[in-house]
Design an enzyme around this catalytic site. Structure first.
Site: not given
Ligand code: DOR
Ligand code: ZN
Length: 345
Positions: A13, A15-17, A41, A99, A136, A174, A219, A247, A251, A263
């Site tokens: 899990h 997030h690479l953006r 996302n 997802k 999620h 998560h 989150l 996860d 940011h 988050a």
């Molecule tokens: O903390 C989180 N950040 N939880 C998520 O479900 C999404 C993620 C994000 O994309 O920043």
């Molecule tokens: Zn996530």
């Protein structure tokens, strides 16, 4: 000096953006992990197989020369998702999973699902072809306390869904509560859970004691200590249904350190060091390989990686940068709040 060699881990899990942020964070994951399940996302989200193909191409193009890494793509389930597109993306090998974000549950989830009834044809198709659904697991009802949203989701959404569609293979992503651990442990089939590094290391005090600490906000939000202990027990148990999904969710600092902070916790850099620390504390170093390298591939029907990584325990605490500087701006690295002596050799 103590050494531990395990099969090269995967991150189930991540997030690479995209764009400059992806260029900044991808090398940190690719250094330690062979594969990762890539969250969809983005803005706009990765909804169709064509979106996934284009995103996969961008990830591979951003990979520095000489680094090897396999992105395992996911599709973002919307109420307009086409079951046939999903099935074709899976059978071609392009997409590993779908997802499900309840609409409004987290970052960039507004295109997510409001009614499971509407997406039932997609879920039925996935059950028929054995394609996993990544969930999620939090309700979004404003009347439900944020610390209860996972437990309420399990009772009111996940359990009814599993009864309605028992053949659907589900990863509860998560997981953050003893309720989640117990629910997955009690399941007879077709349910597994990922656990993050940070939920094994912090409880909600990290966010709220001594001032508000936005870099510990994610989150699902970290819960009270008894839940963290239940997660540590599950992660270090060797039970094949629990595996690592960091996860790691970068940011830039200005979007965390403000009146309405995002988050997400960025752990890609120091996850393996932190995990070795946790597993050593639990007397379970011999089960780190199961959690980080073996259980995930088994669940997703893949072979474990044949390469290895070696973790070395140093006499002195190891360090990493407090921030990385991406083209989009600085990103603060997870601080586990205690000295860590393990590093990847
Ligand atoms: O903390 C989180 N950040 N939880 C998520 O479900 C999404 C993620 C994000 O994309 O920043
Ligand atoms: Zn996530």
């Amino acid at each position: 000096m103590v050494e531990l060699t395990i099969p090269r881990p995967d991150d189930w899990h991540l997030h690479l953006r995209d764009g400059a942020m992806m260029e900044g964070v991808l090398p940190h994951t690719a250094r330690d992990f062979a594969r990762a399940i890539i969250m969809p996302n983005l803005v706009p989200p990765v909804v169709t197989s064509a979106d996934a193909q284009a995103y996969r191409d961008r990830i591979l193009a951003a990979l520095p020369d000489g680094m090897r890494f396999t992105p395992l793509m996911t599709l973002y389930l919307t109420e307009g998702t086409d079951p046939e597109d999903v099935a074709a993306a899976h059978s071609s090998g392009l997409v590993t999973a779908v997802k499900l974000y309840p609409a409004g549950a987290t970052t960039n989830s507004h295109s997510g699902v409001r009614s499971l009834d509407v997406v039932m044809p997609v879920l039925e198709k996935m059950a028929a072809i054995g394609m996993p659904l990544l969930i999620h697991g939090e309700v979004t009802d404003p009347a439900v306390d944020i610390f209860d949203r996972e437990a309420v989701f399990i009772d009111t959404v996940l359990d009814p869904l599993r009864k309605r569609l028992p053949e659907l293979r589900i990863t509860l992503e998560h997981v953050t509560t003893s309720n989640g651990v117990d629910y997955v442990s009690d399941a007879q089939a077709n349910l597994a859970a990922s656990i993050t590094t940070h939920h094994l290391m912090i409880n909600r005090n990290a966010i709220l004691v001594g001032g508000i600490k936005p870099h510990y906000y994610c989150l699902p939000v970290a819960k009270r200590e008894s839940h963290r202990l239940a997660l540590r027990k599950a992660a270090t148990s060797g039970d094949a249904r629990f595996f690592l999904g960091t996860d790691s969710a970068p940011h830039v600092d200005p979007l965390k350190e403000c009146g309405c902070g995002c988050a997400g916790i960025f752990t890609a850099i120091n996850t393996l060091s932190c995990l070795a620390h946790v597993f050593e504390e639990e007397g379970a170093l011999d089960r780190l390989a199961a959690f980080a390298s073996l259980n995930g591939p088994t669940w997703y029907g893949l072979a474990p990686n044949s390469e290895t990584v070696t973790l070395v325990k140093r006499a002195e605490p190891v360090s990493w940068p407090a921030k990385i500087f991406t083209g989009d701006g600085p990103v603060t690295v997870f601080d586990p709040l205690l000295p860590i002596h393990w590093e990847v050799a």
